[in-house]
Design an enzyme around this catalytic site. Structure first.
Site, mmCIF file in Angstrom:
data_model
loop_
_atom_site.group_PDB
_atom_site.id
_atom_site.type_symbol
_atom_site.label_atom_id
_atom_site.label_comp_id
_atom_site.label_asym_id
_atom_site.label_seq_id
_atom_site.Cartn_x
_atom_site.Cartn_y
_atom_site.Cartn_z
ATOM 1 N N GLU A 38 -0.263 -9.505 -0.569
ATOM 2 C CA GLU A 38 -1.793 -9.577 -0.652
ATOM 3 C C GLU A 38 -2.577 -9.560 -1.270
ATOM 4 O OE1 GLU A 38 -1.809 -6.623 2.529
ATOM 5 O OE2 GLU A 38 -2.510 -7.249 4.209
ATOM 6 N N GLY B 81 0.182 -5.354 0.500
ATOM 7 C CA GLY B 81 -0.142 -4.991 0.169
ATOM 8 C C GLY B 81 -0.289 -6.089 -1.339
ATOM 9 N N GLU C 85 4.306 -4.987 7.863
ATOM 10 C CA GLU C 85 3.841 -3.594 8.370
ATOM 11 C C GLU C 85 4.184 -3.419 9.364
ATOM 12 O OE1 GLU C 85 2.141 -6.463 6.581
ATOM 13 O OE2 GLU C 85 1.150 -5.612 4.942
ATOM 14 N N ALA D 201 1.112 -0.958 0.228
ATOM 15 C CA ALA D 201 0.000 -0.064 0.259
ATOM 16 C C ALA D 201 1.355 1.110 -0.146
ATOM 17 C CB ALA D 201 -1.185 0.161 1.323
HETATM 18 N N1 CAA Z 1 4.458 3.132 -0.316
HETATM 19 C C1 CAA Z 1 5.061 3.679 -0.896
HETATM 20 N N2 CAA Z 1 6.200 4.343 -2.448
HETATM 21 C C2 CAA Z 1 6.668 3.780 -1.700
HETATM 22 C C3 CAA Z 1 6.750 2.326 -1.493
HETATM 23 C C4 CAA Z 1 5.582 2.476 -0.667
HETATM 24 N N3 CAA Z 1 4.801 0.766 -0.142
HETATM 25 N N4 CAA Z 1 7.468 1.542 -1.564
HETATM 26 C C5 CAA Z 1 8.626 1.991 -2.455
HETATM 27 N N5 CAA Z 1 8.409 2.877 -2.550
HETATM 28 C C6 CAA Z 1 8.518 4.584 -3.365
HETATM 29 C C7 CAA Z 1 9.742 4.608 -2.413
HETATM 30 O O1 CAA Z 1 9.208 5.741 -1.826
HETATM 31 C C8 CAA Z 1 10.118 5.726 -3.349
HETATM 32 O O2 CAA Z 1 10.013 6.767 -4.650
HETATM 33 P P1 CAA Z 1 10.843 7.836 -4.635
HETATM 34 O O3 CAA Z 1 12.064 7.419 -5.307
HETATM 35 O O4 CAA Z 1 10.336 9.224 -4.527
HETATM 36 O O5 CAA Z 1 11.838 8.339 -2.907
HETATM 37 C C9 CAA Z 1 10.969 4.824 -5.130
HETATM 38 O O6 CAA Z 1 9.368 4.042 -4.666
HETATM 39 C C10 CAA Z 1 11.568 3.697 -5.164
HETATM 40 O O7 CAA Z 1 12.253 3.040 -4.299
HETATM 41 P P2 CAA Z 1 13.174 2.257 -3.295
HETATM 42 O O8 CAA Z 1 14.010 3.841 -3.387
HETATM 43 O O9 CAA Z 1 13.362 2.022 -1.209
HETATM 44 O O10 CAA Z 1 13.634 1.541 -3.718
HETATM 45 P P3 CAA Z 1 15.200 0.433 -2.938
HETATM 46 O O11 CAA Z 1 15.385 -0.996 -4.056
HETATM 47 O O12 CAA Z 1 15.779 1.239 -1.949
HETATM 48 O O13 CAA Z 1 13.687 -0.506 -2.110
HETATM 49 C C11 CAA Z 1 11.721 -1.781 -1.389
HETATM 50 C C12 CAA Z 1 12.808 -1.051 -2.095
HETATM 51 C C13 CAA Z 1 13.214 -2.485 -0.190
HETATM 52 C C14 CAA Z 1 10.623 -2.179 -1.943
HETATM 53 C C15 CAA Z 1 11.929 0.069 -0.801
HETATM 54 O O14 CAA Z 1 11.207 0.341 -1.524
HETATM 55 C C16 CAA Z 1 10.004 -0.266 0.448
HETATM 56 O O15 CAA Z 1 10.774 -1.258 1.727
HETATM 57 N N6 CAA Z 1 9.214 0.038 0.179
HETATM 58 C C17 CAA Z 1 8.004 -0.635 1.054
HETATM 59 C C18 CAA Z 1 7.779 -2.181 1.364
HETATM 60 C C19 CAA Z 1 6.652 -2.312 2.384
HETATM 61 O O16 CAA Z 1 6.937 -1.879 3.362
HETATM 62 N N7 CAA Z 1 5.265 -1.923 1.763
HETATM 63 C C20 CAA Z 1 4.649 -2.309 2.875
HETATM 64 C C21 CAA Z 1 3.801 -1.155 2.603
HETATM 65 S S1 CAA Z 1 2.110 -0.951 4.097
HETATM 66 C C22 CAA Z 1 0.876 -1.974 3.612
HETATM 67 O O17 CAA Z 1 0.886 -2.720 2.299
HETATM 68 C C23 CAA Z 1 -0.509 -1.975 4.536
HETATM 69 C C24 CAA Z 1 -1.058 -3.196 3.648
HETATM 70 O O18 CAA Z 1 -1.552 -4.018 3.924
HETATM 71 C C25 CAA Z 1 -2.658 -2.829 2.754
#
Ligand code: CAA
Length: 263
Positions: free
Chosen positions: A117, A114, A137, A69
């Site tokens: 999921e 998500g 999460e 998400a």
């Molecule tokens: N939401 C919003 N933006 C996201 C994102 C997310 N889930 N995942 C990545 N992005 C964005 C980053 O903010 C970044 O944006 P900028 O270039 O503007 O800074 C861009 O995508 C590229 O990401 P990274 O620079 O972080 O790329 P990376 O290769 O260094 O890392 C990653 C990749 C490990 C996937 C890392 O991006 C990450 O940990 N993302 C979050 C994953 C996460 O926690 N997902 C769960 C979300 S909560 C949820 O999903 C709740 C639910 O059940 C409904």
């Protein structure tokens, strides 16, 4: 060929197979409210296509299927908005799960939160060798909100799901295959050809039978074994109303390929 226009999705339908691609590569295809709403709208349109045989769901690019998400959007949410977001997510993933035809996930990179999921709501998950899965999460002070606590234990067992959800760790495609989340791991370049090949096979089978088999499996999983057996028996009996059941069995006996019409 049918095309539908969305801002965050690409939807193509060809040869009775729909391909939905999430297109937000700058945010690693993260699910904001717009993506969730568009996915729901796309699925509602697709389910009205009577000849549709299969859906493929994937993410744009070689890095992410769906990185979860949208954290930026969620960070400012009030509890009531978060509840509404979770409800919308559950609604669209419920649509995927109960979609009348098989839905295949082509997981081409990160499938986190998500994104994991969404994969869990699909019938079969194929992954590229760089794919990564997890429910991170708790690292954000959250819990899975789009069905992870519901579907992950059912899919990979409570022990594995509990470890995944309590630690928030990320698992590679082979580890996800080991616990039964992923059906097959292939090199990135072979992922879409592989999944399209499976979709093509499904599209060759008797359409009513494939739809009935999905319905029986999905309904069966959410009820007790006796009720699941009854659902299957009734559905098996109903198949004998179809022309395709006559055609399929007769073609076997005639030693020729069946010509299914979906009737
Ligand atoms: N939401 C919003 N933006 C996201 C994102 C997310 N889930 N995942 C990545 N992005 C964005 C980053 O903010 C970044 O944006 P900028 O270039 O503007 O800074 C861009 O995508 C590229 O990401 P990274 O620079 O972080 O790329 P990376 O290769 O260094 O890392 C990653 C990749 C490990 C996937 C890392 O991006 C990450 O940990 N993302 C979050 C994953 C996460 O926690 N997902 C769960 C979300 S909560 C949820 O999903 C709740 C639910 O059940 C409904």
């Amino acid at each position: 060929m049918t095309a539908m226009t969305f801002e965050t999705l690409k939807v193509d339908v060809a040869e009775r197979v729909a391909e939905i691609t999430i297109v937000r590569p700058k945010a690693l295809n993260a699910l904001n409210r717009q993506v969730v709403a568009e996915l729901e709208a796309a699925l509602e349109k697709l389910r009205a296509l009577p000849a549709l045989a299969c859906v493929i769901l994937t993410g744009q690019g070689e890095k992410a299927f769906i990185a979860g998400a949208d954290i930026a959007e969620m960070s400012g949410m009030a509890p009531s908005a978060a509840l509404e977001f979770a409800r919308a997510g559950h609604r669209v993933l419920g649509l995927l799960e109960s979609f009348p035809v098989p839905v295949l996930a082509a997981v081409n990179g990160f499938a986190l939160g998500g994104g994991c999921e969404v994969a869990l709501a699909c019938d079969v998950v194929y992954a590229s060798d760089n794919a990564k899965f997890g429910q991170p999460e708790v690292k954000l002070g959250l819990i899975p909100g789009f069905g992870g606590c519901v579907r992950l234990p059912r899919k990979i067992g409570l022990g594995a799901a509990a470890e995944w959800i309590f630690t928030g760790e990320i698992y590679n495609a082979v580890a996800a295959k080991e616990v039964g989340l992923v059906r097959e791991v292939v090199p990135q370049a072979e992922l879409l050809p592989k999944v399209r090949g499976i979709a093509k096979l499904i599209a060759m089978r008797a359409p009513l039978a494939v739809r009935a088999a999905k319905k029986a499996m999905v309904a069966g999983l959410s009820t007790n074994p006796e009720a699941a057996a009854t659902i299957e028996q009734l559905s098996f009996g109903q198949m004998f109303n179809s022309k395709d059941a006559r055609e399929g069995t007769k073609a076997f006996l005639d030693k020729r390929d069946p010509q299914f019409t979906g009737d």
